[in-house]
Design an enzyme around this catalytic site. Structure first.
Site, PDB file in Angstrom:
ATOM      1  CB  SER A   1       2.296  37.009   6.098  1.00  0.00           C
ATOM      2  OG  SER A   1       3.061  37.490   5.013  1.00  0.00           O
TER       3      SER A   1
ATOM      4  CB  SER B   1       3.950  38.848   2.024  1.00  0.00           C
ATOM      5  OG  SER B   1       5.197  38.432   2.528  1.00  0.00           O
TER       6      SER B   1
ATOM      7  CE  LYS C   1      10.535  30.031   3.309  1.00  0.00           C
ATOM      8  NZ  LYS C   1      11.625  30.881   3.754  1.00  0.00           N
TER       9      LYS C   1
ATOM     10  CG  ASP D   1      14.145  32.943   1.847  1.00  0.00           C
ATOM     11  OD1 ASP D   1      13.537  34.020   1.836  1.00  0.00           O
ATOM     12  OD2 ASP D   1      13.675  31.892   2.325  1.00  0.00           O
TER      13      ASP D   1
ATOM     14  N   GLY E   1      15.782  26.453   7.804  1.00  0.00           N
ATOM     15  CA  GLY E   1      15.589  26.839   6.409  1.00  0.00           C
ATOM     16  C   GLY E   1      16.362  28.090   6.006  1.00  0.00           C
TER      17      GLY E   1
ATOM     18  CG  ASN F   1      21.478  24.803  14.996  1.00  0.00           C
ATOM     19  OD1 ASN F   1      20.828  25.842  15.159  1.00  0.00           O
ATOM     20  ND2 ASN F   1      20.900  23.614  14.906  1.00  0.00           N
TER      21      ASN F   1
ATOM     22  N   GLY G   1      17.074  42.391   9.217  1.00  0.00           N
ATOM     23  CA  GLY G   1      16.249  41.429   8.481  1.00  0.00           C
ATOM     24  C   GLY G   1      15.286  42.094   7.503  1.00  0.00           C
TER      25      GLY G   1
HETATM   26  P1  NAP Z   1      13.617  27.023  11.181  1.00  0.00           P
HETATM   27  O1  NAP Z   1      13.787  26.226   9.946  1.00  0.00           O
HETATM   28  O2  NAP Z   1      12.556  26.660  12.152  1.00  0.00           O
HETATM   29  O3  NAP Z   1      15.032  27.036  11.943  1.00  0.00           O
HETATM   30  C1  NAP Z   1      15.188  27.700  13.164  1.00  0.00           C
HETATM   31  C2  NAP Z   1      16.640  27.625  13.595  1.00  0.00           C
HETATM   32  O4  NAP Z   1      16.767  28.444  14.749  1.00  0.00           O
HETATM   33  C3  NAP Z   1      17.094  26.226  13.997  1.00  0.00           C
HETATM   34  O5  NAP Z   1      18.435  26.090  13.671  1.00  0.00           O
HETATM   35  C4  NAP Z   1      16.884  26.237  15.508  1.00  0.00           C
HETATM   36  O6  NAP Z   1      17.783  25.403  16.201  1.00  0.00           O
HETATM   37  C5  NAP Z   1      17.239  27.652  15.854  1.00  0.00           C
HETATM   38  N1  NAP Z   1      16.567  28.100  17.067  1.00  0.00           N
HETATM   39  C6  NAP Z   1      15.228  28.219  17.261  1.00  0.00           C
HETATM   40  N2  NAP Z   1      14.966  28.688  18.493  1.00  0.00           N
HETATM   41  C7  NAP Z   1      16.178  28.860  19.095  1.00  0.00           C
HETATM   42  C8  NAP Z   1      16.571  29.311  20.374  1.00  0.00           C
HETATM   43  N3  NAP Z   1      15.665  29.676  21.270  1.00  0.00           N
HETATM   44  N4  NAP Z   1      17.881  29.366  20.634  1.00  0.00           N
HETATM   45  C9  NAP Z   1      18.812  28.995  19.727  1.00  0.00           C
HETATM   46  N5  NAP Z   1      18.488  28.550  18.501  1.00  0.00           N
HETATM   47  C10 NAP Z   1      17.193  28.487  18.179  1.00  0.00           C
HETATM   48  O7  NAP Z   1      13.323  28.553  10.823  1.00  0.00           O
HETATM   49  P2  NAP Z   1      13.896  29.377   9.555  1.00  0.00           P
HETATM   50  O8  NAP Z   1      12.951  29.285   8.415  1.00  0.00           O
HETATM   51  O9  NAP Z   1      15.308  29.012   9.342  1.00  0.00           O
HETATM   52  O10 NAP Z   1      13.794  30.865  10.102  1.00  0.00           O
HETATM   53  C11 NAP Z   1      14.659  31.317  11.128  1.00  0.00           C
HETATM   54  C12 NAP Z   1      14.509  32.820  11.260  1.00  0.00           C
HETATM   55  O11 NAP Z   1      14.994  33.447  10.085  1.00  0.00           O
HETATM   56  C13 NAP Z   1      13.044  33.285  11.345  1.00  0.00           C
HETATM   57  O12 NAP Z   1      12.612  33.296  12.654  1.00  0.00           O
HETATM   58  C14 NAP Z   1      13.075  34.646  10.747  1.00  0.00           C
HETATM   59  O13 NAP Z   1      13.223  35.603  11.766  1.00  0.00           O
HETATM   60  C15 NAP Z   1      14.311  34.629   9.879  1.00  0.00           C
HETATM   61  N6  NAP Z   1      13.964  34.766   8.450  1.00  0.00           N
HETATM   62  C16 NAP Z   1      13.983  36.020   7.948  1.00  0.00           C
HETATM   63  C17 NAP Z   1      13.692  36.204   6.617  1.00  0.00           C
HETATM   64  C18 NAP Z   1      13.722  37.595   6.075  1.00  0.00           C
HETATM   65  O14 NAP Z   1      13.322  37.790   4.920  1.00  0.00           O
HETATM   66  N7  NAP Z   1      14.208  38.558   6.823  1.00  0.00           N
HETATM   67  C19 NAP Z   1      13.375  35.124   5.781  1.00  0.00           C
HETATM   68  C20 NAP Z   1      13.364  33.836   6.340  1.00  0.00           C
HETATM   69  C21 NAP Z   1      13.661  33.687   7.687  1.00  0.00           C
HETATM   70  P3  NAP Z   1      17.545  23.826  16.350  1.00  0.00           P
HETATM   71  O15 NAP Z   1      18.079  23.223  15.094  1.00  0.00           O
HETATM   72  O16 NAP Z   1      18.318  23.474  17.551  1.00  0.00           O
HETATM   73  O17 NAP Z   1      16.056  23.627  16.518  1.00  0.00           O
END
Ligand code: NAP
Length: 545
Positions: A258, A260, A314, A363, A390, A410, A510
């Site tokens: 992280s 942060s 979370k 977020d 998430g 998705n 991001g």
């Molecule tokens: P999460 O809860 O694990 O969800 C991941 C999502 O991505 C799911 O919908 C998953 O699909 C999909 N996915 C994962 N690998 C994939 C692939 N290879 N091809 C297509 N779809 C894929 O994670 P999250 O917390 O939502 O975070 C997702 C991303 O958001 C993070 O990796 C991060 O980069 C970004 N994020 C950024 C911030 C920021 O402040 N910039 C904050 C939070 C998150 P399935 O449902 O099919 O498994």
């Protein structure tokens, strides 16, 4: 007396060790520990090398010759080790400290008496001889007989300094180490080894520890989890930590990656806030989260003032706020609607009474702020969200609340369906809508948000091969005024953003989201505006551009 910083040096060559000690002094360490056990391999007699270190050391030093049975490299006889100590304590210019293991005293009758006698009998010394540092180590866990060990240590008045170090198995071990520091009857070192023990090393001055160890380089740590001098001084601002320092951090698993801590510690420094922000690793699962957060909140001496919470906890933070009966909780409505929280604020702590805390989901702000800066309104705007985890949920709920029409695409269609159903249930039949979309449907969107890790450096799909969560044809089909928002923040420019930029579309990275959500956390914790450009610069510097 302020807590000292001691740089441990595993001695292979005494001249190189002295050079390292010079470097440690230049970097403002106050003490070095020469680990001479590495010098006594096989039958080699390295007594003269130890003499050289003691005579030439540019800083006061601890001499440690750690036997293999206590996690060190010395495999010679105890008699020879004892003779080394007897010699060292009787030198005219002895080392400032000599480390002797409590277990050595217990294994060899008369061990300590002989060292003390040699020190008492020394001739011509200019002072009363080195201080004995009596140490206890457990490389597996908290010693099962800790309180028995403590009473053995305290019953002897020969050791002037006590050292306890064990492998921390959870953050809660740090709290017990702090308790030992608070109950000390003489200068004491109490450290947790491994990832979970970092807190004990960084917060040593808060609890008046005698010293903390910091390695000179990334690869020169002599115990697992030891921070570098650079990290201790610059990232955690060790010299500004005192009894009143408030403690913040990021709970997650894994959490070592992280950024942060970098941005929040720099921001605290910028506004001269007496606070420190630490990585707070908590293994997966509700039970470990509940036990750890409860212990941090309950500790009356830690001054735990709040935290960020990331994957996979979370939802657990929201649940904790809903179920905990020991404090009064305020739950930000947006966190309630998203079903997850990423920020905890300890508002008041009352001894003997109920404290007040609140939880939030920043977020949502991280998604909304960059879009509001580019669009007059979100009312009726068609927004395509790729992903249903998430981040997608935070985006979908906050944007639907702002009146946008949400299309969810998705990899797993069932998760997209359940997210759309969740949004529609929240909104009611007459306000906006959310639906599941095929990739082709996204062409009609004004805003496209990637909320998957696709494109992340070293992550799913990887940035190296130009992976995008949608295909190039979908990018081609977007309108000229479309905005493409990638929540991935490392690298700063993902293949998706590059592709959108090449097509003349507006892009949001991001990092803007990350800083917007962190800035809101900072405001919630300090009541003051965050130094946003400083935070952005630090994020760029620590994530490679
Ligand atoms: P999460 O809860 O694990 O969800 C991941 C999502 O991505 C799911 O919908 C998953 O699909 C999909 N996915 C994962 N690998 C994939 C692939 N290879 N091809 C297509 N779809 C894929 O994670 P999250 O917390 O939502 O975070 C997702 C991303 O958001 C993070 O990796 C991060 O980069 C970004 N994020 C950024 C911030 C920021 O402040 N910039 C904050 C939070 C998150 P399935 O449902 O099919 O498994």
């Amino acid at each position: 007396m302020p807590t000292l910083i001691c740089v441990p040096i595993m001695v292979e060559n005494p001249h190189e060790a002295l050079d390292d000690a010079m470097l440690a002094r230049a970097k403002s360490a106050e003490l070095v520990e020469y680990r001479v056990d590495s010098l006594f391999k096989g039958d080699i007699d390295s007594t003269s090398a130890v003499d050289l270190l003691v005579a030439e050391s540019p800083l006061p030093c601890i001499i440690t010759c750690r036997p293999a049975w206590e996690g060190g490299q010395y495999e010679g006889s105890e008699e020879a080790r004892l003779a080394l100590f007897e010699r060292l304590v009787s030198l005219d210019h002895p080392p400032r400290y000599i480390d002797i293991e409590l277990s050595a005293i217990e294994r060899t009758p008369g061990f300590l008496d002989r060292v003390v006698a040699a020190r008492t009998n020394r001739q011509g010394g200019q002072n009363s001889g080195p201080t004995l540092l009596i140490s206890v180590h457990d490389f597996a866990q908290r010693p099962a007989d800790l309180y028995k060990t403590m009473s053995k240590l305290r019953s002897s008045d020969t050791g002037r300094v006590h050292k306890l170090a064990w492998r921390a198995r959870s953050l809660r071990d740090n709290l017990e180490l702090f308790e030992l520091l608070r109950e000390r009857d003489r200068p004491t070192i109490a450290l947790g080894m491994g990832e979970f023990g970092l807190m004990s090393r960084v917060l040593a001055p808060k609890f008046n520890a005698f010293l903390t160890f910091a390695s000179l380089r990334d690869d020169s740590a002599t115990a697992p989890g030891q921070p570098t001098l650079e990290e201790l001084l610059n990232l955690y601002r060790f010299r500004s930590i005192n009894a009143k320092t408030r403690v913040f951090g990021v709970i997650g698993w894994p959490v070592a990656q992280s950024r942060s801590p970098h941005i929040h510690n720099a921001a605290f420094e910028a506004i001269e806030e007496n606070a420190v922000y630490l990585p707070l690793p908590v293994i997966e699962g509700w039970e470990s989260f509940k036990a750890t957060l409860g212990a941090l909140l309950d500790d009356p001496h830690l001054d735990f003032a709040g935290c960020s919470v990331t994957i996979p906890h979370k939802e657990h933070l929201l649940r904790f706020a809903q179920e905990d009966r020991s404090r009064d909780w305020a739950i930000d409505p947006i966190a309630q609607r998203i079903g997850a929280a990423n920020t905890l604020v300890v508002r008041t702590r009352k001894s003997g009474g109920r404290g007040e805390c609140s939880v939030h989901n920043t977020d949502a702000e991280g998604i909304l702020a960059p879009l509001r800066a580019r669009l007059d309104t979100l009312e009726g705007v068609r927004i395509g969200i790729i992903g249903a985890g998430g981040a997608a949920r935070a985006a979908a709920v906050s944007l639907a609340d702002a009146g946008a029409t949400i299309l969810i695409h998705n990899r797993s269609r069932d998760r997209a369906e359940s997210l759309a159903a969740h949004i529609n249930a929240l909104l009611g039949p007459h306000e906006g809508s959310a639906s599941v979309a095929h990739q082709g449907d996204l062409a009609s969107c004004r805003v496209l948000i990637n909320a998957t890790p696709v494109g992340m450096a070293g992550g799913a799909g990887g940035d190296e091969d130009g992976a995008m969560a949608i295909d190039a044809a979908t990018l081609d089909s977007l309108g000229k005024d479309a905005i493409v928002f990638d929540t991935v923040y490392n690298p700063a420019e993902t293949a998706l953003l590059r592709g959108a930029g090449e097509r003349g579309l507006t892009t949001i990275g991001g990092r803007e989201m990350f800083i917007a959500q962190a800035a809101l956390q900072f405001r919630l914790w300090t009541g003051r505006g965050a130094p946003v450009s400083l935070m952005s610069r630090i994020l760029d510097e620590t994530t490679g551009g």
